[in-house]
Design a protein around this motif. Sequence first.
Motif, short mmCIF file in Angstrom:
data_model
loop_
_atom_site.label_atom_id
_atom_site.label_comp_id
_atom_site.label_asym_id
_atom_site.label_seq_id
_atom_site.Cartn_x
_atom_site.Cartn_y
_atom_site.Cartn_z
N UNK A 199 4.39 5.35 -6.83
CA UNK A 199 5.67 4.68 -7.31
C UNK A 199 5.93 3.41 -6.85
N UNK A 200 5.90 3.04 -5.43
CA UNK A 200 5.86 1.65 -4.86
C UNK A 200 5.03 0.53 -5.08
N UNK A 201 3.62 1.02 -5.24
CA UNK A 201 2.85 -0.20 -5.59
C UNK A 201 2.44 -0.28 -6.83
N UNK A 202 2.63 0.81 -7.95
CA UNK A 202 2.56 0.59 -9.45
C UNK A 202 3.64 -0.51 -9.84
N UNK A 254 6.10 -1.21 -15.14
CA UNK A 254 6.06 -0.86 -16.73
C UNK A 254 4.82 0.07 -16.83
N UNK A 255 4.14 0.35 -15.61
CA UNK A 255 3.19 1.38 -15.52
C UNK A 255 3.22 2.49 -14.52
N UNK A 256 4.42 2.91 -14.14
CA UNK A 256 4.82 3.87 -13.27
C UNK A 256 4.41 5.25 -13.80
N UNK A 257 4.65 5.41 -14.84
CA UNK A 257 4.34 6.65 -15.61
C UNK A 257 2.78 7.27 -15.37
N UNK A 267 -2.96 -4.47 -9.85
CA UNK A 267 -2.56 -3.77 -9.08
C UNK A 267 -2.98 -2.22 -9.12
N UNK A 268 -3.11 -1.77 -10.31
CA UNK A 268 -3.81 -0.37 -10.53
C UNK A 268 -5.26 -0.17 -9.93
N UNK A 269 -6.03 -1.34 -10.19
CA UNK A 269 -7.34 -1.29 -9.66
C UNK A 269 -7.36 -1.16 -8.17
N UNK A 270 -6.25 -2.04 -7.48
CA UNK A 270 -6.49 -2.02 -6.09
C UNK A 270 -5.85 -0.56 -5.51
N UNK A 271 -5.19 0.17 -6.24
CA UNK A 271 -4.80 1.56 -5.88
C UNK A 271 -5.86 2.38 -5.92
#
Length: 299
Positions: free
Chosen positions: A192-195, A198-201, A38-42
């Motif tokens: 905020x929506x896509x993270x 547990x990793x929003x910070x 998810x983080x990589x996609x962002x």
Amino acid sequence: MATSWFLDKAAIVTEGDDPKSPNLWRLNTVHRVEELKSVIRMGPIWAAGIILITAYAQQNTFSLQQAKTMDRHLTRSFQIPAGSMSVFTMTSMLATIALYDRIFIPIARKFTGLDRGISFLHRMGIGFVISILASLAAGFIEVKRKHVALAHGLINMPHTTIPISVFWLVPQYSLHGIAEAFMSIGHLEFFYDQAPESMRSSAMALFWTAISLGNYVSTFLVILVHKFSAGPGGSNWLPDDGLNKGRLEYFYWLITLLQIVNLVYYIFCAKFYTFKPIEIHSKADGKPTGDGVELGGHV
């Protein structure tokens, strides 16, 4: 995708792994792997925001220098500080946010059916377009400023006030404020929506990292312009002895061109972006249910 397959291997138990007490450098849960995906996609969407900050940074540098050379008098005895021109950015941004929430979203909601009115990707795209208009306008306003300086014989007098009102700069300041209202808030909504929850910070940290990199890119761009636009006499687009002898408008239009390229890149990334699946919560405990949440898009 090759990257997805590569990351999936981190959740596959191989010979030598102990699933009961795994070595996290060798074996991870599917949930953690999907969070990393998810983080990589962002990443590509995150990178698109850097150039917008590069354009925005000029308000505190060259736009400020422009203001210092212009007539800033409100009355005969009082003139506004050049740094106070940023109030138009803040005012336009706040006004845009209020109008967006109170007027635009209810109207857009009727056509799109979305609670947000439009998606955060569309909101960011609008911000990119308005930022392009802001940089383009800044270039034409600089042409006007220099034309007045030339007409009054002040090109070689960098410390003399040019008889042109500082309020000519209001359009570029205001457009940047409107762009910020769309792009920055859309960017925050996106993270905020896509993270993963547990990793929003960490995702919020990405937003501030983009701002930092945008300012670094602005500095690097100025260095490149100094180097590659230098003439035989040592002059360049951004001379140290005043803006009147330079070509600041070319610099603004260079930023405009970079933003157009960035917009094309952003549209491509947004078109192929895969949204995080919606989590389904049970009514009893409010916890995610089903394998769809654990496995992300691979249900």
